[in-house]
Design a protein around this motif. Sequence first.
Motif, PDB file in Angstrom:
ATOM      1  N   TYR A 176       3.376  -1.467   3.910  1.00 48.15           N
ATOM      2  CA  TYR A 176       3.139  -0.046   3.613  1.00 48.15           C
ATOM      3  C   TYR A 176       4.430   0.597   3.135  1.00 48.15           C
ATOM      4  O   TYR A 176       5.487   0.415   3.742  1.00 48.15           O
ATOM      5  CB  TYR A 176       2.629   0.643   4.871  1.00 48.15           C
TER       6      TYR A 176
ATOM      7  N   TYR B 293      -2.450   1.010  -4.269  1.00 49.42           N
ATOM      8  CA  TYR B 293      -1.924  -0.237  -3.700  1.00 49.42           C
ATOM      9  C   TYR B 293      -1.704  -1.240  -4.815  1.00 49.42           C
ATOM     10  O   TYR B 293      -2.228  -1.089  -5.929  1.00 49.42           O
ATOM     11  CB  TYR B 293      -2.849  -0.804  -2.618  1.00 49.42           C
TER      12      TYR B 293
ATOM     13  N   SER C  51       0.967  -5.097   7.543  1.00 49.87           N
ATOM     14  CA  SER C  51      -0.124  -4.148   7.714  1.00 49.87           C
ATOM     15  C   SER C  51      -1.415  -4.860   7.323  1.00 49.87           C
ATOM     16  O   SER C  51      -1.367  -5.936   6.716  1.00 49.87           O
ATOM     17  CB  SER C  51       0.095  -2.910   6.839  1.00 49.87           C
TER      18      SER C  51
ATOM     19  N   GLU D 172       1.121   5.745  -0.061  1.00 50.11           N
ATOM     20  CA  GLU D 172       0.752   6.836   0.837  1.00 50.11           C
ATOM     21  C   GLU D 172      -0.150   7.852   0.136  1.00 50.11           C
ATOM     22  O   GLU D 172       0.191   8.382  -0.915  1.00 50.11           O
ATOM     23  CB  GLU D 172       2.020   7.537   1.339  1.00 50.11           C
TER      24      GLU D 172
ATOM     25  N   LYS E 227      -1.164   6.736   8.886  1.00 49.97           N
ATOM     26  CA  LYS E 227       0.199   6.505   8.396  1.00 49.97           C
ATOM     27  C   LYS E 227       1.077   5.925   9.498  1.00 49.97           C
ATOM     28  O   LYS E 227       1.858   4.998   9.253  1.00 49.97           O
ATOM     29  CB  LYS E 227       0.800   7.829   7.889  1.00 49.97           C
TER      30      LYS E 227
ATOM     31  N   ALA F  37      -5.428  -1.338   3.075  1.00 53.68           N
ATOM     32  CA  ALA F  37      -4.931  -0.678   1.871  1.00 53.68           C
ATOM     33  C   ALA F  37      -5.716   0.603   1.666  1.00 53.68           C
ATOM     34  O   ALA F  37      -6.722   0.848   2.327  1.00 53.68           O
ATOM     35  CB  ALA F  37      -5.076  -1.593   0.652  1.00 53.68           C
TER      36      ALA F  37
ATOM     37  N   THR G  71       3.720  -2.535   9.572  1.00 54.79           N
ATOM     38  CA  THR G  71       4.681  -3.099   8.616  1.00 54.79           C
ATOM     39  C   THR G  71       5.980  -3.483   9.319  1.00 54.79           C
ATOM     40  O   THR G  71       6.553  -4.533   9.038  1.00 54.79           O
ATOM     41  CB  THR G  71       4.967  -2.081   7.492  1.00 54.79           C
TER      42      THR G  71
ATOM     43  N   CYS H 125       0.848  -1.196   0.000  1.00 58.15           N
ATOM     44  CA  CYS H 125       0.000   0.000   0.000  1.00 58.15           C
ATOM     45  C   CYS H 125       0.877   1.237   0.000  1.00 58.15           C
ATOM     46  O   CYS H 125       1.872   1.298   0.721  1.00 58.15           O
ATOM     47  CB  CYS H 125      -0.907   0.001   1.236  1.00 58.15           C
TER      48      CYS H 125
ATOM     49  N   LYS I 139       0.085   2.199   9.996  1.00 57.81           N
ATOM     50  CA  LYS I 139       0.544   1.330   8.902  1.00 57.81           C
ATOM     51  C   LYS I 139       2.066   1.146   8.926  1.00 57.81           C
ATOM     52  O   LYS I 139       2.568   0.069   8.610  1.00 57.81           O
ATOM     53  CB  LYS I 139       0.085   1.894   7.552  1.00 57.81           C
ATOM     54  N   THR I 140       2.787   2.199   9.308  1.00 60.18           N
ATOM     55  CA  THR I 140       4.244   2.100   9.423  1.00 60.18           C
ATOM     56  C   THR I 140       4.632   1.104  10.505  1.00 60.18           C
ATOM     57  O   THR I 140       5.475   0.217  10.292  1.00 60.18           O
ATOM     58  CB  THR I 140       4.852   3.477   9.748  1.00 60.18           C
TER      59      THR I 140
END
Length: 379
Positions: A239, A206, A198, A163, A186, A201, A193, A161, A189-190
């Motif tokens: 991500y 993605y 994650s 940003e 964000k 999407a 990952t 996915c 998801k960071t």
Amino acid sequence: MMVLQVAFWFLIFLIVYIYFGYPVLLKIISSFKKVPSNEGQTFKPKVTFFIAAYNEEKVIGEKLQNAVGLNYPRELLEIIVVSDDSSDRTNEIVEEYSTKYPFITLNVVKGRKGKTEALNKSVPLAKGDVLVFSDANSMYEKDALLYLVKHFSEPSIGGVCGELKLLNSTNSSIGESEGAYWKYEKLLKTLETQTGTSIVANGSIYAIRRELFKEMNPNVGDDMQNPLIIISQGKRFVYEPNAITKEETSTKEKEEFGRKVRIVTRSFTGIMAYKKVLNPFKNFDFFYKYMSHKFLRWLVPYYMIAVFIMNLFLLEHELYKWVFAAQLLFYGLAVLGIWVKHKITYIPYYFCLVNYAALLGTMRAMTGKRQATWKPTSR
């Protein structure tokens, strides 16, 4: 009375955990859990780039110009515009571009099936090893595809996915709040990952391996289903913050609210359809992440209502009087936020707006209401 107090504080703890405790937990786990990295990779597979469109004559030309200008070898790029039986000039504009650029094709899905079903009927046309999904109003930065596809050099990764950056050119309050929300997403998801995979999407940017694609439920968003499909096959969904696309935020609160209700309705319908993947004994990493990031958050409005009602029965205690006063202040500021556009009022207002949308969306999903089709918004 003791049972009531325990339930009261448990629900408050749950709300605090969902918004604050979960990212803290991920941060702690990420400090000692290492996952494969793809920094510096230059992997370039054959890509099929899908652009979903319904009556997008205002932006489809700009989107195609953006797509052909991406920093990716044209011999490795195939662009398919998936038109959900558009009735304006969308199809005509795409055909004009396909004449000029042979790697652009138009696939019109008759009968207005909705985005997900339109993609179901279009993926078999793909020749690429990697499928990239985008929306017509989403403009990619030049290197976005390169950042997306580099991760597929790692066999354990099945989806990536990018940003979404929201542009608030009108400085609207709803746009500012949306921007803050996406910054929070964000962060999640960071951290997800960094701790393995994650679980979400964004439909605007993605990618997945073509070999892992499976036909999707037409009543559920593709960006909600595909991560579940990928993860259920034992692959990671990650991500990539440098794969950037940009969209304008909505300036209309009613429009944005309707979009959120639709997303929750389709997503909650989806997790009920894919409930088998929520087996903690098969994949605990996915289970606690999905419960924390999505499922429990959709239920926050129910917790808020329950806490308010329970508090009424506990007012004989001084502490609970202060808690009740704090709730009244918070909801008072939220109501004031309808007219007064200031952070002090608008943050509570936006929080309540989002949770009201979650309340309506989950109720619609549980009562069997479906919404497969969509209309373009100002975003």
